[in-house]
Design a protein around this motif. Structure first.
Motif, PDB file in Angstrom:
ATOM      1  N   SER A 141       0.850  -1.193   0.000  1.00  0.00           N
ATOM      2  CA  SER A 141       0.000   0.000   0.000  1.00  0.00           C
ATOM      3  C   SER A 141       0.883   1.239   0.000  1.00  0.00           C
ATOM      4  N   TYR A 142       0.407   2.285  -0.675  1.00  0.00           N
ATOM      5  CA  TYR A 142       1.134   3.549  -0.762  1.00  0.00           C
ATOM      6  C   TYR A 142       0.176   4.709  -0.547  1.00  0.00           C
ATOM      7  N   VAL A 143       0.717   5.808  -0.093  1.00  0.00           N
ATOM      8  CA  VAL A 143       0.019   7.083  -0.129  1.00  0.00           C
ATOM      9  C   VAL A 143       0.752   7.894  -1.187  1.00  0.00           C
ATOM     10  N   SER A 144       0.017   8.344  -2.197  1.00  0.00           N
ATOM     11  CA  SER A 144       0.610   9.110  -3.289  1.00  0.00           C
ATOM     12  C   SER A 144      -0.097  10.451  -3.405  1.00  0.00           C
ATOM     13  N   VAL A 145       0.677  11.466  -3.768  1.00  0.00           N
ATOM     14  CA  VAL A 145       0.153  12.817  -3.910  1.00  0.00           C
ATOM     15  C   VAL A 145       0.484  13.312  -5.315  1.00  0.00           C
ATOM     16  N   TYR A 146      -0.559  13.737  -6.051  1.00  0.00           N
ATOM     17  CA  TYR A 146      -0.407  14.210  -7.423  1.00  0.00           C
ATOM     18  C   TYR A 146      -0.748  15.697  -7.500  1.00  0.00           C
ATOM     19  N   SER A 147      -0.120  16.386  -8.441  1.00  0.00           N
ATOM     20  CA  SER A 147      -0.434  17.798  -8.667  1.00  0.00           C
ATOM     21  C   SER A 147      -1.803  17.897  -9.337  1.00  0.00           C
TER      22      SER A 147
END
Length: 197
Positions: free
Chosen positions: A140-146
Motif C-alpha cells: 500500500s502507498y500514499v501518493s500525492v499528485y499535482s
C-alpha cells in the motif's frame, strides 16, 4: 437538460451508471438542469467527485474524481474535469491511469495554502492525495499528485501499512483540526461541570 421533476432514472445510462453530470439549481424558480459532462470512456464509472473545499457551494472551474472502468469501486486512476459556468463547455481534461494491478480509493483534494482561493483560477491549486494498493508487490502507498498539472508521476509517494479497499479519507488543515479539538475540549469541560452536584 432536466426539469423540475428530477428522476435518477433519467440520467442513468446502460453504459455508465456513474457518469459525471453537472447540475444547476435555479433557486428563484426551483428548477434543476443537468448536463452530462462527458461520454468519453463509455462504461467507465467516475465516482467520489471532489472540488477544492473553498469552492463547495459555488462555481468551481475544475472537479476531480476516481476512475473505475470496471464499475466495481476499485479505481484505476483519477480524473480532472473542466466545468463551465453556464454548463455549455464542461468536459474531461485529463485522466491519470496507475497501470495494471494498481488500485486506489477516491482522491482527496488538498488546497495549496499559498494560493488565495478567491480567484476562479485557484480551483486546481493543490494536490490530490490517494491511497493506492499494488497487487504485484502486495503493498500500500500514499501518493500525492499535482491537481494543476495532473502529471502522471506523483509529487510524493510513500509506503504505508496495508490499507483496505473502500477506505475513505478527508483532508483537514492543521489550524481547523486544532480549533475543532479546542471546541470539543471546552464542550467536554462544560458538560462535565454541569453533571457535578
Amino acid at each position: 437538460h432536466g426539469s423540475e421533476d428530477f428522476d435518477i432514472q433519467d440520467i442513468e445510462g446502460k453504459d455508465s451508471p456513474f457518469a459525471p453530470y453537472e447540475f444547476a439549481f435555479d433557486l428563484a424558480t426551483g428548477s434543476v438542469a443537468w448536463t452530462k459532462i462527458t461520454d468519453k470512456y463509455k462504461g467507465t464509472s467516475f465516482e467520489f467527485p471532489q472540488v477544492h473545499p473553498d469552492f463547495i457551494g459555488r462555481y468551481a472551474k475544475y472537479g476531480f474524481s476516481g476512475v473505475s472502468p470496471r464499475g466495481d469501486g476499485r479505481f484505476t486512476g483519477i480524473a480532472k474535469f473542466s466545468i463551465s459556468e453556464d454548463g455549455s463547455g464542461s468536459g474531461l481534461d485529463t485522466v491519470i491511469n496507475f497501470g495494471e494491478g494498481v488500485w486506489c480509493g477516491e482522491p482527496v483534494f488538498i488546497p495549496d495554502a499559498k494560493v488565495h482561493s478567491t480567484s476562479k483560477d485557484a480551483a486546481d491549486a493543490g494536490w490530490l492525495l490517494v491511497m493506492q494498493f499494488d497487487e504485484h508487490s502486495n503493498s500500500s502507498y500514499v501518493s500525492v499528485y499535482s491537481a494543476r498539472s495532473m502529471d502522471k508521476n506523483p509529487v510524493v509517494k510513500f509506503l504505508a501499512p496495508r490499507i483496505p479497499y473502500g477506505f475513505h479519507g478527508y483532508w483537514v488543515p492543521e489550524a481547523s483540526l486544532e480549533a475543532h479539538l479546542k471546541y470539543w475540549e471546552t464542550y467536554d469541560t462544560i458538560a462535565a461541570g454541569s453533571r457535578t452536584c
